[in-house]
Design a protein around this motif. Structure first.
Motif, short mmCIF file in Angstrom:
data_model
loop_
_atom_site.label_atom_id
_atom_site.label_comp_id
_atom_site.label_asym_id
_atom_site.label_seq_id
_atom_site.Cartn_x
_atom_site.Cartn_y
_atom_site.Cartn_z
N THR A 135 0.79 -1.01 0.02
CA THR A 135 0.02 0.02 0.02
C THR A 135 0.98 1.14 -0.07
N TYR A 136 0.75 2.31 -1.21
CA TYR A 136 1.50 3.49 -1.18
C TYR A 136 0.56 4.36 -0.81
N ARG A 137 0.93 5.84 -0.64
CA ARG A 137 0.10 6.92 -0.39
C ARG A 137 1.14 8.15 -1.08
N LEU A 138 0.29 8.88 -1.90
CA LEU A 138 0.87 9.95 -2.35
C LEU A 138 0.52 11.39 -1.42
N LYS A 139 1.21 12.06 -0.87
CA LYS A 139 0.70 13.20 0.03
C LYS A 139 1.31 14.36 -0.85
N PHE A 140 0.06 15.32 -1.19
CA PHE A 140 0.36 16.36 -1.78
C PHE A 140 0.51 17.43 -0.82
N GLN A 141 1.08 18.79 -0.99
CA GLN A 141 1.10 19.82 -0.32
C GLN A 141 0.67 21.08 -1.04
N SER A 142 -0.29 22.06 -0.60
CA SER A 142 -0.81 23.09 -1.20
C SER A 142 0.15 24.08 -1.17
N GLU A 143 -0.03 25.17 -1.86
CA GLU A 143 0.88 26.37 -1.85
C GLU A 143 1.23 27.02 -0.55
N ASP A 144 0.09 26.75 0.17
CA ASP A 144 0.60 27.54 1.79
C ASP A 144 1.28 26.41 2.41
N GLY A 145 1.50 25.15 2.02
CA GLY A 145 2.20 24.21 3.06
C GLY A 145 1.48 23.39 3.76
N LEU A 146 0.12 23.72 3.63
CA LEU A 146 -0.78 22.63 4.26
C LEU A 146 -1.09 21.55 3.67
N PRO A 147 -1.47 20.45 4.22
CA PRO A 147 -1.92 19.20 3.30
C PRO A 147 -2.94 19.47 2.56
N ALA A 148 -2.92 19.07 1.42
CA ALA A 148 -3.88 19.36 0.59
C ALA A 148 -4.79 17.89 -0.02
N LYS A 149 -4.09 16.88 -0.19
CA LYS A 149 -4.72 15.71 -0.69
C LYS A 149 -3.77 14.47 -0.80
N ASP A 150 -4.40 13.44 -0.29
CA ASP A 150 -3.73 12.19 -0.18
C ASP A 150 -4.31 11.22 -1.24
N ILE A 151 -3.55 10.36 -1.84
CA ILE A 151 -4.14 9.49 -2.73
C ILE A 151 -3.45 7.93 -2.18
N GLU A 152 -4.10 7.20 -1.84
CA GLU A 152 -3.78 5.78 -1.52
C GLU A 152 -3.96 4.69 -2.63
N PHE A 153 -2.92 3.85 -2.76
CA PHE A 153 -3.02 2.85 -4.01
C PHE A 153 -2.16 1.74 -3.61
N GLU A 154 -2.43 0.65 -4.30
CA GLU A 154 -1.67 -0.44 -4.27
C GLU A 154 -0.76 -0.73 -5.40
N ALA A 155 0.50 -1.25 -5.27
CA ALA A 155 1.53 -1.47 -6.33
C ALA A 155 2.33 -2.61 -5.92
N HIS A 156 2.76 -3.32 -6.81
CA HIS A 156 3.56 -4.36 -6.68
C HIS A 156 5.00 -4.29 -6.43
#
Length: 95
Positions: A24-45
């Motif tokens: 299980t992987y997760r991408l953590k994006f940051q907004s322009e102001d440095g606050l957390p903006a979005k997370d995407i969780e997915f599975e990869a081999h």
């Protein structure tokens, strides 16, 4: 009051591809102001598949890649179509 984090889960691998163990992987994006903006969780081999998905999802933004709750790297889009992958130090409590 702080903004909430938008969370998205990418679709699961097909039944045929589930015979090989996935992480299980997760991408953590940051907004322009440095606050957390979005997370995407997915599975990869493997890491190659995870980085391919990260490149597609991040497009023009920098994003942290995590696996099983451990921060792995920062992926940054440079000029042109080049991506820079930088190792990140472990956070306190990660082993």
């Amino acid at each position: 009051m702080g903004r909430g984090v938008f969370f998205e889960r990418l679709r699961r691998p097909s039944a045929a591809s589930r015979s090989v163990a996935c992480n299980t992987y997760r991408l953590k994006f940051q907004s322009e102001d440095g606050l957390p903006a979005k997370d995407i969780e997915f599975e990869a081999h493997d890491a190659y598949e995870a980085l391919t998905i990260a490149q597609r999802e991040a497009r023009t933004k920098s994003v942290e890649l995590w696996r099983e709750g451990k921060r792995l790297c920062l992926i940054t889009r440079n000029e042109g179509s080049f991506w820079e992958i930088s190792a990140l130090p472990e956070l306190p409590g990660q082993a």
